[in-house]
Design an enzyme around this catalytic site. Structure first.
Site, PDB file in Angstrom:
ATOM      1  CG  ASP A  83      -1.953   1.039   1.274  1.00  0.00           C
ATOM      2  OD1 ASP A  83      -2.388   1.460   0.188  1.00  0.00           O
ATOM      3  OD2 ASP A  83      -2.363   1.446   2.378  1.00  0.00           O
ATOM      4  CG  ASP A 260      -5.358   1.450   8.192  1.00  0.00           C
ATOM      5  OD1 ASP A 260      -5.634   0.700   9.146  1.00  0.00           O
ATOM      6  OD2 ASP A 260      -4.245   1.992   8.075  1.00  0.00           O
TER       7      ASP A 260
END
Ligand code: G3H
Ligand code: 13P
Ligand code: ZN
Length: 318
Positions: A83, A260
């Protein structure tokens, strides 16, 4: 099955109008919570690791934990993704380390430099059979804070015509777009939540079949913010992307939705509550266990919003 790339996941998601959940992982409990949920919903999944996660946990530990997860759930397609890869070196390290997908995030660079740096990663990753996500446009928020907070003006949103040029010139496999989302728990600080769906529609029209990616897609569910605050936290006016916006985007070419913050809030709220409810406890399993269950429940909720239940069957048959 071994780790898989995202090609088939995105193909199925695009054709069927849903998105695959891409969840950030930092430790064992987060990975276990996510896997428990995707197993229950029969959903394919992307486990994504940031530079910060690698620094926190040591990349070898995260890779080993993910390997354990695919052994426990051999039927579930799992992609291991880098990421926000900040540079070629880290992207290469991830490719060489067995990731099946990497993001190069040069979105803060001028267009030509973004193209050049993205293409460099694409050339290397593709030579090793690894897929590449790139980003055009800029998200404003915790991670790339301009000091102003929230999504800013027109200038940072993804330009649909530039997006076509960018994809043609770089050969990236998926494209993260900026349509008003931002990272962290303080989104839309200047008003009501809104996303530029017209822009998303134009991007999809101009780039048919291109898997689009939505970063900064957490909803910041009030119940978990309140839980954090009730048990000693201080998260004033946290706000996220409404769930109906995420569901809508998932039907408009957005095949990967990054989450997240919602996992962080679920975990933190639960641990705060456990500490207050059981002040005599000093066994980490007694607060990390409930935190793992909270992650699972949060991911179950997300998978419903994304509409990707049973994607395991679609991907495995594809
Ligand atoms: O967008 C970034 C993710 O929320 C990861 O955050 O860099 O603090 O690990 P991090
Ligand atoms: P949130 O902060 O909204 O969860 O976004 C996460 C993300 O985009 C990871 O790349
Ligand atoms: Zn992101």
């Amino acid at each position: 099955m071994p780790l898989v790339g995202t090609t088939e996941m995105f193909k199925q998601a695009y054709e069927r109008g849903y998105a695959i959940g891409a969840f950030n992982v930092n430790n064992m409990e987060i990975i276990q919570g996510i896997m428990g949920a995707v197993a229950e919903k029969n959903s394919a999944v992307i486990l994504q690791i940031s530079k910060g996660a690698r620094e926190y946990a040591n990349p070898h530990y995260l890779t080993a934990l993910i390997k354990a997860a695919i052994e426990e759930y051999p039927n579930i397609p799992v992609a291991m993704h880098l990421d926000h890869g900040p540079d070629f070196e880290l992207a290469k390290e991830a490719v060489d380390g067995g990731y099946t997908s990497v993001m190069i995030d040069a979105s803060h660079d001028p267009f030509e430099e973004n193209v050049r740096r993205t293409k460099e990663v694409v050339d290397y990753a593709h030579s090793k059979g690894v897929l590449v996500e790139a980003e055009l446009g800029q998200l404003i928020g915790e991670q790339f804070d301009s000091g102003e907070g929230g999504a800013m003006g027109e200038g940072i949103y993804t330009d649909p015509d530039q997006a076509v040029e960018f994809v043609q010139q770089t050969g990236c496999d998926s494209l993260a777009v900026a349509i008003g989302t931002s990272h962290g728990a303080y989104k839309f600080t200047k008003g009501e939540p809104s996303l530029d769906f017209e822009r998303l529609e134009k991007i999809q029209e101009k780039l048919p079949n291109m898997p689009l990616v939505l970063h900064g897609a957490s909803t910041v569910i009030p119940e978990f913010v309140e839980m954090c605050n009730e048990y000693g936290g201080d998260l004033p006016s946290a706000k996220g992307v409404p769930e109906e916006f995420i569901s809508k985007a998932s039907k408009m070419g957005v095949c990967k939705v990054n989450i997240d913050t919602d996992l962080r809030l679920a975990m933190t709220g639960t641990i705060r509550k456990e500490f207050i409810d059981n002040p005599g406890n000093f066994d980490p399993r007694k607060y990390l266990g409930p935190a793992r269950e909270a992650i699972k429940q949060m991911v179950l909720r997300k998978l419903d919003v994304l509409g990707c239940e049973n994607s395991v069957d679609h991907v495995n048959a594809g």
